[in-house]
Write a protein that holds these residues in place. Sequence first.
Motif, mmCIF file in Angstrom:
data_model
loop_
_atom_site.group_PDB
_atom_site.id
_atom_site.type_symbol
_atom_site.label_atom_id
_atom_site.label_comp_id
_atom_site.label_asym_id
_atom_site.label_seq_id
_atom_site.Cartn_x
_atom_site.Cartn_y
_atom_site.Cartn_z
ATOM 1 N N SER A 159 0.783 -1.214 -0.089
ATOM 2 C CA SER A 159 0.222 -0.004 -0.030
ATOM 3 C C SER A 159 0.759 1.117 -0.015
ATOM 4 N N ARG A 160 1.903 1.308 0.827
ATOM 5 C CA ARG A 160 2.722 2.426 0.801
ATOM 6 C C ARG A 160 3.441 2.593 -0.508
ATOM 7 N N LEU A 161 4.011 1.536 -0.937
ATOM 8 C CA LEU A 161 4.725 1.786 -2.116
ATOM 9 C C LEU A 161 3.765 2.068 -3.358
ATOM 10 N N GLU A 162 2.628 1.714 -3.418
ATOM 11 C CA GLU A 162 1.731 1.982 -4.535
ATOM 12 C C GLU A 162 1.220 3.494 -4.489
ATOM 13 N N ALA A 163 1.308 3.972 -3.318
ATOM 14 C CA ALA A 163 1.182 5.505 -2.977
ATOM 15 C C ALA A 163 2.211 6.168 -3.479
ATOM 16 N N ALA A 164 3.418 5.693 -3.035
ATOM 17 C CA ALA A 164 4.460 6.354 -3.405
ATOM 18 C C ALA A 164 4.702 6.565 -5.102
ATOM 19 N N PHE A 165 4.262 5.414 -5.707
ATOM 20 C CA PHE A 165 4.312 5.529 -7.274
ATOM 21 C C PHE A 165 3.123 6.384 -7.784
ATOM 22 N N GLU A 166 1.951 6.579 -7.204
ATOM 23 C CA GLU A 166 0.849 7.349 -7.678
ATOM 24 C C GLU A 166 1.408 8.765 -7.325
ATOM 25 N N THR A 167 2.067 9.040 -6.362
ATOM 26 C CA THR A 167 2.541 10.327 -6.141
ATOM 27 C C THR A 167 3.718 10.766 -7.298
ATOM 28 N N ALA A 168 4.606 9.696 -7.536
ATOM 29 C CA ALA A 168 5.677 9.925 -8.366
ATOM 30 C C ALA A 168 5.287 10.068 -9.786
ATOM 31 N N LYS A 169 4.063 9.286 -10.081
ATOM 32 C CA LYS A 169 3.580 9.622 -11.302
ATOM 33 C C LYS A 169 3.167 10.780 -11.901
ATOM 34 N N LYS A 170 2.675 11.717 -11.043
ATOM 35 C CA LYS A 170 2.317 13.210 -11.145
ATOM 36 C C LYS A 170 3.541 13.923 -11.405
ATOM 37 N N GLN A 171 4.696 13.570 -10.950
ATOM 38 C CA GLN A 171 5.755 14.259 -11.227
ATOM 39 C C GLN A 171 6.760 13.566 -12.375
ATOM 40 N N GLY A 172 6.123 12.818 -13.037
ATOM 41 C CA GLY A 172 6.814 12.204 -14.172
ATOM 42 C C GLY A 172 7.645 11.041 -13.707
ATOM 43 N N PHE A 173 7.933 10.646 -12.516
ATOM 44 C CA PHE A 173 8.524 9.621 -11.920
ATOM 45 C C PHE A 173 10.277 9.997 -11.927
ATOM 46 N N THR A 174 10.352 11.062 -12.240
ATOM 47 C CA THR A 174 11.956 11.795 -12.111
ATOM 48 C C THR A 174 11.840 13.064 -11.320
ATOM 49 N N SER A 175 12.951 13.566 -10.492
ATOM 50 C CA SER A 175 13.048 14.803 -10.089
ATOM 51 C C SER A 175 13.609 15.760 -11.104
ATOM 52 N N GLY A 176 12.746 16.344 -11.991
ATOM 53 C CA GLY A 176 13.024 17.197 -12.935
ATOM 54 C C GLY A 176 13.753 16.531 -14.026
ATOM 55 N N THR A 177 14.111 17.293 -14.906
ATOM 56 C CA THR A 177 14.730 16.602 -16.227
ATOM 57 C C THR A 177 16.168 16.770 -16.420
ATOM 58 N N ALA A 178 16.845 16.821 -15.132
ATOM 59 C CA ALA A 178 18.410 17.148 -15.170
ATOM 60 C C ALA A 178 18.868 16.520 -13.658
ATOM 61 N N HIS A 179 19.857 16.041 -13.750
ATOM 62 C CA HIS A 179 20.621 15.617 -12.430
ATOM 63 C C HIS A 179 20.445 16.724 -11.380
ATOM 64 N N ALA A 180 20.860 18.036 -11.851
ATOM 65 C CA ALA A 180 20.766 19.260 -11.003
ATOM 66 C C ALA A 180 19.558 19.630 -10.595
#
Length: 552
Positions: free
Chosen positions: A365-386
């Motif tokens: 349940s926790r991991l699925e919730a994390a994926f649902e949140t990450a999905k809204k962010q495109g599963f990445t922290s922006g488009t660059a390492h920085a």
Amino acid sequence: VTGTSGLDAGLLVSFDSKGDAPSEQLMKVGISYVSEENAYANIATELPHWNFKKVVTDSKHDWNNWLSKIKVTGGTQQQQQRFYTDLWHALQGRRIISDANGQYTDQTGTRAIVKQLPLDSHGVPLFNHHNSDSFWGAQWTIATLWPLAYPKVASDFTNSLLQYHQDGGIIPRGPSGGNYTYVMTGASSTPFIVSNYMKGIRDFDVELAYTALKKNHSADGIMSRAGYEHFTQTGGGMQHYLEKGYIPYPLSETESLYGNHRRGPGQTLEYAFQDHTLANFAASLDKKDDDIYYRARSKNYRNVYDSESGFMRPKNVDGTWQTPFDPYQYENGFVEANPAQGTWNVAHDIDGLASLMGGKDILISRLEAAFETAKKQGFTSGTAHADESLEEFRRTPINYGNQPSIQTAFIFSAVGAPWKTQYWSRKVVDTVFSSLSPTSGYNGDEDQGLMGSLAVLMKIGLFQLTGGTEQDPIYFIGSPIFDSISITLDDQYYSGKTFTIKTLNNGPETPYVKAISLNGTPLDRTYLTHQEIVSGGELILEMSNQPNMNLH
């Protein structure tokens, strides 16, 4: 000009286009870390002719040989183009530093020394010596892909790492120029070497490797250093790890003077996983006492789990928890990640992690919730390492733009919900690893082929959560995106000729595996053993738009 040197040295070559100058100019460049003579000899050995068209043809033929080790059909043209771009990346970025005659420059000491690699009966080096980016996170990338499709490459790198140990006394995790960089943290070469051994790639000195890895897992080894820590051994926090079973964050004022990546709880999790892999190596070599010792150390991840917050949490030197605590604070005790991402880094004991969280259902349940949140962010922290450090991107719970949480989709398989692995791994591939744009092809830190390797593995639907570091290791089956995937097996190492994965009814809306058969026999499990794959055969996956919850 006969030579130039210095930090800003360079050379500009120009040609007179007037007069009698030929319209076509040909040039060769030879490189050697050893000598000018060796650079000339490298040219004479590797490129003795002046036929430019032949160079182009040979280069194309060579790359086709490498890339055709995995042949795919089906999917879109863009998916195929991106797949082979990923595979090309997986073979890039790690340079040969030895010469054609096997000479290389050892720079691990106080002065450079020219040394010689062992040669075969024809005078050819038995292996190449390499530069390499860090093996940090490689258990989920090249440590799975190389032994499967390119075992000779995996063998070369193992022997190269051992050569560094013989020269400088430590197996590196990111060597450059014949010397150590100490880039990143932990003993990340351990899973790589152990994985090769467990997969039958054993053309190296096994006892030497084991002895060297044991040193790396001690206060005298590379675990004791953290991020470019050349002249001290404090940032790795090994003394705390050995005495307390965890690494504090922050370290003491004196210990914090050195090391770029002093991140206690994150290091603790890395070390625990790497101790698990060394325990497996010890067990396979019948070193029972070592097996018991490192197996116990592999449980140290429990010492930084906070049941109140439900996250891995920084712990002070005196054993108290960090207060206040924000699990989404970037690099708060975790290298290039936040605690929410880092909490999932217990690949070797998912059942144990589930127990800490209150059971498998809660973990799912926790991991699925994390994926649902990450999905809204495109599963990445922006488009660059920085971008990871920017406030608008740093709070994502899962980041497929960097290594610390790239294993998360396959945790579902480890706790009995493989259909969720199939769904989310396909979503990640479609979102993160499908573009051909140079601005968003690899959102984050590509790390010289590591993320390309990850993309290849996810697209062929084979993934090793522990990097293949157990006896006859397993590959979880994900959600392949092609109709057919054929892996040519190296007969120097494996008995099979090819292993083929075929999918039926595959498409954008059918990510789930409905039925599985291996060589004509139905399977009710969603994993394969290494031996099943390298023996050759055919895996057929019937895909569906609905999950089959009877497959485990």
